[in-house]
Design a protein around this motif. Sequence first.
Motif, PDB file in Angstrom:
ATOM      1  N   TYR A  71       3.923  -8.881  -8.044  1.00 52.32           N
ATOM      2  CA  TYR A  71       4.750  -7.839  -7.439  1.00 52.32           C
ATOM      3  C   TYR A  71       4.076  -7.333  -6.179  1.00 52.32           C
ATOM      4  CZ  TYR A  71       7.463  -7.049 -11.756  1.00 52.32           C
ATOM      5  OH  TYR A  71       8.278  -7.186 -12.846  1.00 52.32           O
ATOM      6  N   ILE A  72       4.884  -7.028  -5.181  1.00 48.91           N
ATOM      7  CA  ILE A  72       4.441  -6.228  -4.044  1.00 48.91           C
ATOM      8  C   ILE A  72       5.654  -5.451  -3.579  1.00 48.91           C
ATOM      9  CG2 ILE A  72       4.786  -8.118  -2.407  1.00 48.91           C
ATOM     10  CD1 ILE A  72       2.521  -6.793  -0.693  1.00 48.91           C
ATOM     11  N   GLY A  73       5.458  -4.179  -3.339  1.00 47.99           N
ATOM     12  CA  GLY A  73       6.550  -3.352  -2.842  1.00 47.99           C
ATOM     13  C   GLY A  73       6.014  -2.157  -2.100  1.00 47.99           C
ATOM     14  N   THR A  74       6.729  -1.772  -1.072  1.00 47.69           N
ATOM     15  CA  THR A  74       6.399  -0.585  -0.283  1.00 47.69           C
ATOM     16  C   THR A  74       7.520   0.424  -0.464  1.00 47.69           C
ATOM     17  OG1 THR A  74       5.247  -1.928   1.351  1.00 47.69           O
ATOM     18  CG2 THR A  74       5.903   0.274   2.046  1.00 47.69           C
ATOM     19  N   HIS A  75       7.160   1.675  -0.720  1.00 50.04           N
ATOM     20  CA  HIS A  75       8.158   2.731  -0.870  1.00 50.04           C
ATOM     21  C   HIS A  75       9.039   2.768   0.373  1.00 50.04           C
ATOM     22  CE1 HIS A  75       9.984   6.636  -1.534  1.00 50.04           C
ATOM     23  NE2 HIS A  75       9.523   6.575  -2.783  1.00 50.04           N
ATOM     24  N   ALA A  76      10.323   3.026   0.190  1.00 49.90           N
ATOM     25  CA  ALA A  76      11.271   3.041   1.318  1.00 49.90           C
ATOM     26  C   ALA A  76      10.811   3.976   2.433  1.00 49.90           C
ATOM     27  CB  ALA A  76      12.658   3.440   0.827  1.00 49.90           C
ATOM     28  N   ASP A  77      10.167   5.096   2.080  1.00 52.93           N
ATOM     29  CA  ASP A  77       9.701   6.057   3.092  1.00 52.93           C
ATOM     30  C   ASP A  77       8.575   5.508   3.954  1.00 52.93           C
ATOM     31  OD1 ASP A  77      11.535   7.820   2.039  1.00 52.93           O
ATOM     32  OD2 ASP A  77      10.046   8.959   0.883  1.00 52.93           O
ATOM     33  N   ALA A  78       7.885   4.463   3.493  1.00 50.72           N
ATOM     34  CA  ALA A  78       6.748   3.893   4.238  1.00 50.72           C
ATOM     35  C   ALA A  78       7.052   2.495   4.768  1.00 50.72           C
ATOM     36  CB  ALA A  78       5.512   3.860   3.344  1.00 50.72           C
ATOM     37  N   ARG A  79       8.266   2.020   4.561  1.00 51.55           N
ATOM     38  CA  ARG A  79       8.622   0.673   5.009  1.00 51.55           C
ATOM     39  C   ARG A  79       8.487   0.563   6.528  1.00 51.55           C
ATOM     40  NH1 ARG A  79      13.722  -0.445   2.212  1.00 51.55           N
ATOM     41  NH2 ARG A  79      12.415  -0.488   0.369  1.00 51.55           N
ATOM     42  N   GLY A  80       7.920  -0.543   6.995  1.00 51.00           N
ATOM     43  CA  GLY A  80       7.769  -0.768   8.429  1.00 51.00           C
ATOM     44  C   GLY A  80       6.525  -0.153   9.040  1.00 51.00           C
ATOM     45  N   THR A  81       5.677   0.452   8.217  1.00 48.67           N
ATOM     46  CA  THR A  81       4.458   1.097   8.733  1.00 48.67           C
ATOM     47  C   THR A  81       3.257   0.162   8.748  1.00 48.67           C
ATOM     48  OG1 THR A  81       3.839   1.904   6.542  1.00 48.67           O
ATOM     49  CG2 THR A  81       5.214   3.378   7.892  1.00 48.67           C
ATOM     50  N   GLY A  82       3.384  -1.020   8.155  1.00 47.53           N
ATOM     51  CA  GLY A  82       2.276  -1.963   8.100  1.00 47.53           C
ATOM     52  C   GLY A  82       1.369  -1.786   6.897  1.00 47.53           C
ATOM     53  N   ARG A  83       1.655  -0.811   6.051  1.00 48.25           N
ATOM     54  CA  ARG A  83       0.785  -0.554   4.892  1.00 48.25           C
ATOM     55  C   ARG A  83       0.790  -1.719   3.906  1.00 48.25           C
ATOM     56  NH1 ARG A  83       2.123   5.797   3.643  1.00 48.25           N
ATOM     57  NH2 ARG A  83       1.685   6.535   5.760  1.00 48.25           N
ATOM     58  N   GLY A  84       1.962  -2.315   3.682  1.00 46.91           N
ATOM     59  CA  GLY A  84       2.036  -3.465   2.785  1.00 46.91           C
ATOM     60  C   GLY A  84       1.209  -4.624   3.303  1.00 46.91           C
ATOM     61  N   SER A  85       1.231  -4.826   4.621  1.00 52.75           N
ATOM     62  CA  SER A  85       0.434  -5.903   5.230  1.00 52.75           C
ATOM     63  C   SER A  85      -1.052  -5.666   5.061  1.00 52.75           C
ATOM     64  CB  SER A  85       0.766  -6.029   6.721  1.00 52.75           C
ATOM     65  OG  SER A  85       2.024  -6.625   6.894  1.00 52.75           O
ATOM     66  N   VAL A  86      -1.473  -4.409   5.176  1.00 50.69           N
ATOM     67  CA  VAL A  86      -2.900  -4.084   5.026  1.00 50.69           C
ATOM     68  C   VAL A  86      -3.374  -4.434   3.622  1.00 50.69           C
ATOM     69  CG1 VAL A  86      -4.551  -2.168   4.914  1.00 50.69           C
ATOM     70  CG2 VAL A  86      -2.951  -2.332   6.836  1.00 50.69           C
ATOM     71  N   VAL A  87      -2.605  -4.013   2.610  1.00 47.95           N
ATOM     72  CA  VAL A  87      -3.001  -4.268   1.222  1.00 47.95           C
ATOM     73  C   VAL A  87      -2.957  -5.767   0.926  1.00 47.95           C
ATOM     74  CG1 VAL A  87      -2.468  -3.815  -1.208  1.00 47.95           C
ATOM     75  CG2 VAL A  87      -2.243  -1.974   0.480  1.00 47.95           C
ATOM     76  N   LEU A  88      -1.879  -6.425   1.328  1.00 50.59           N
ATOM     77  CA  LEU A  88      -1.757  -7.851   1.057  1.00 50.59           C
ATOM     78  C   LEU A  88      -2.852  -8.645   1.764  1.00 50.59           C
ATOM     79  CD1 LEU A  88      -0.340 -10.224  -0.241  1.00 50.59           C
ATOM     80  CD2 LEU A  88       1.268 -10.239   1.683  1.00 50.59           C
ATOM     81  N   SER A  89      -3.147  -8.315   3.008  1.00 42.63           N
ATOM     82  CA  SER A  89      -4.187  -9.040   3.757  1.00 42.63           C
ATOM     83  C   SER A  89      -5.540  -8.933   3.066  1.00 42.63           C
ATOM     84  CB  SER A  89      -4.280  -8.514   5.190  1.00 42.63           C
ATOM     85  OG  SER A  89      -3.097  -8.811   5.894  1.00 42.63           O
ATOM     86  N   ALA A  90      -5.863  -7.759   2.554  1.00 39.67           N
ATOM     87  CA  ALA A  90      -7.144  -7.576   1.868  1.00 39.67           C
ATOM     88  C   ALA A  90      -7.220  -8.446   0.618  1.00 39.67           C
ATOM     89  CB  ALA A  90      -7.347  -6.108   1.511  1.00 39.67           C
ATOM     90  N   LEU A  91      -6.125  -8.532  -0.134  1.00 38.89           N
ATOM     91  CA  LEU A  91      -6.116  -9.361  -1.345  1.00 38.89           C
ATOM     92  C   LEU A  91      -6.165 -10.846  -0.996  1.00 38.89           C
ATOM     93  CD1 LEU A  91      -3.551  -7.278  -3.390  1.00 38.89           C
ATOM     94  CD2 LEU A  91      -6.018  -7.436  -3.797  1.00 38.89           C
ATOM     95  N   LEU A  92      -5.472 -11.233   0.050  1.00 41.25           N
ATOM     96  CA  LEU A  92      -5.497 -12.645   0.451  1.00 41.25           C
ATOM     97  C   LEU A  92      -6.884 -13.065   0.938  1.00 41.25           C
ATOM     98  CD1 LEU A  92      -2.019 -12.933   2.205  1.00 41.25           C
ATOM     99  CD2 LEU A  92      -2.689 -13.849  -0.033  1.00 41.25           C
ATOM    100  N   ARG A  93      -7.628 -12.142   1.529  1.00 41.36           N
ATOM    101  CA  ARG A  93      -9.021 -12.452   1.906  1.00 41.36           C
ATOM    102  C   ARG A  93      -9.835 -12.790   0.663  1.00 41.36           C
ATOM    103  NH1 ARG A  93      -8.214  -8.447   5.731  1.00 41.36           N
ATOM    104  NH2 ARG A  93      -9.161  -6.822   4.463  1.00 41.36           N
ATOM    105  N   GLN A  94      -9.564 -12.093  -0.426  1.00 45.29           N
ATOM    106  CA  GLN A  94     -10.245 -12.381  -1.691  1.00 45.29           C
ATOM    107  C   GLN A  94      -9.960 -13.817  -2.127  1.00 45.29           C
ATOM    108  OE1 GLN A  94      -8.742 -10.001  -4.949  1.00 45.29           O
ATOM    109  NE2 GLN A  94     -10.604 -10.273  -6.147  1.00 45.29           N
ATOM    110  N   ALA A  95      -8.703 -14.239  -2.038  1.00 50.70           N
ATOM    111  CA  ALA A  95      -8.347 -15.616  -2.404  1.00 50.70           C
ATOM    112  C   ALA A  95      -9.003 -16.607  -1.449  1.00 50.70           C
ATOM    113  CB  ALA A  95      -6.830 -15.786  -2.393  1.00 50.70           C
ATOM    114  N   ASP A  96      -9.002 -16.293  -0.157  1.00 49.20           N
ATOM    115  CA  ASP A  96      -9.618 -17.186   0.836  1.00 49.20           C
ATOM    116  C   ASP A  96     -11.110 -17.359   0.579  1.00 49.20           C
ATOM    117  OD1 ASP A  96      -7.178 -17.514   2.061  1.00 49.20           O
ATOM    118  OD2 ASP A  96      -7.603 -16.130   3.713  1.00 49.20           O
ATOM    119  N   GLU A  97     -11.779 -16.240   0.289  1.00 57.40           N
ATOM    120  CA  GLU A  97     -13.222 -16.305   0.035  1.00 57.40           C
ATOM    121  C   GLU A  97     -13.528 -17.136  -1.210  1.00 57.40           C
ATOM    122  OE1 GLU A  97     -14.358 -12.175  -0.036  1.00 57.40           O
ATOM    123  OE2 GLU A  97     -13.995 -11.962   2.124  1.00 57.40           O
ATOM    124  N   ALA A  98     -12.615 -17.117  -2.167  1.00 62.66           N
ATOM    125  CA  ALA A  98     -12.795 -17.919  -3.386  1.00 62.66           C
ATOM    126  C   ALA A  98     -12.340 -19.361  -3.172  1.00 62.66           C
ATOM    127  CB  ALA A  98     -12.024 -17.289  -4.545  1.00 62.66           C
ATOM    128  N   GLY A  99     -11.731 -19.643  -2.017  1.00 64.44           N
ATOM    129  CA  GLY A  99     -11.250 -20.988  -1.729  1.00 64.44           C
ATOM    130  C   GLY A  99     -10.058 -21.389  -2.576  1.00 64.44           C
TER     131      GLY A  99
END
Length: 196
Positions: free
Chosen positions: A123-151
């Motif tokens: 699941y990933i979701g951003t509250h409607a009040d925060a949609r378009g602010t880039g917050r979802g991208s920040v959280v997702l990018s941090a988690l994807l770095r974890q996957a990248d570091e693990a290869g």
Amino acid sequence: MSDIVRATRADVHALAETLTSAYEDDPVWNWLLPRERDRRIRGLLRAHLAQQVDLGRVWSDIDRSVAVVWCPPGEWQLPVSYLLRNAAVLARTGRAQLPRMGGRLLTLERRHPKAPEHWYLEYIGTHADARGTGRGSVVLSALLRQADEAGQPTYLESSNERNLSFYKRHGFALREELTFRSGPPMWAMWRAADGA
């Protein structure tokens, strides 16, 4: 991962609200639970998030405006014990749509890739009040770095075609359009370990 926080039990209600808001116009959720949608989705998500929080799989931003369930490799399948523990919640929220919900869930589990080992963005979701602010991208990018570091790669199923461009910007490629005997389609997406 200082931009994001691992959620706790105290965050479950707020994050269930975030996901309920995020999925307000979602075709699959609206098909699964057409009546009293918000109340029923909120109850289902609270139960699911509570169990996933206990396993350390729920992440958010500092404002709890983004909710992510992020499953480590080999841990994406829901155990039978999960279904037994949540039987009452599933029956209460699903009611007449319970066979529809169960059928969709079982089909998704059957079609989920078994190999190679991968992270699962459940699941990933951003509250409607925060949609378009880039917050979802920040959280997702941090988690994807974890996957990248693990290869390791990452897999997801999107229930809304509108979100495919968001995932593509984060390195996901469309793997397959998932069609079903009834209800709206979904989209399986895969991201290589380096995001390429």
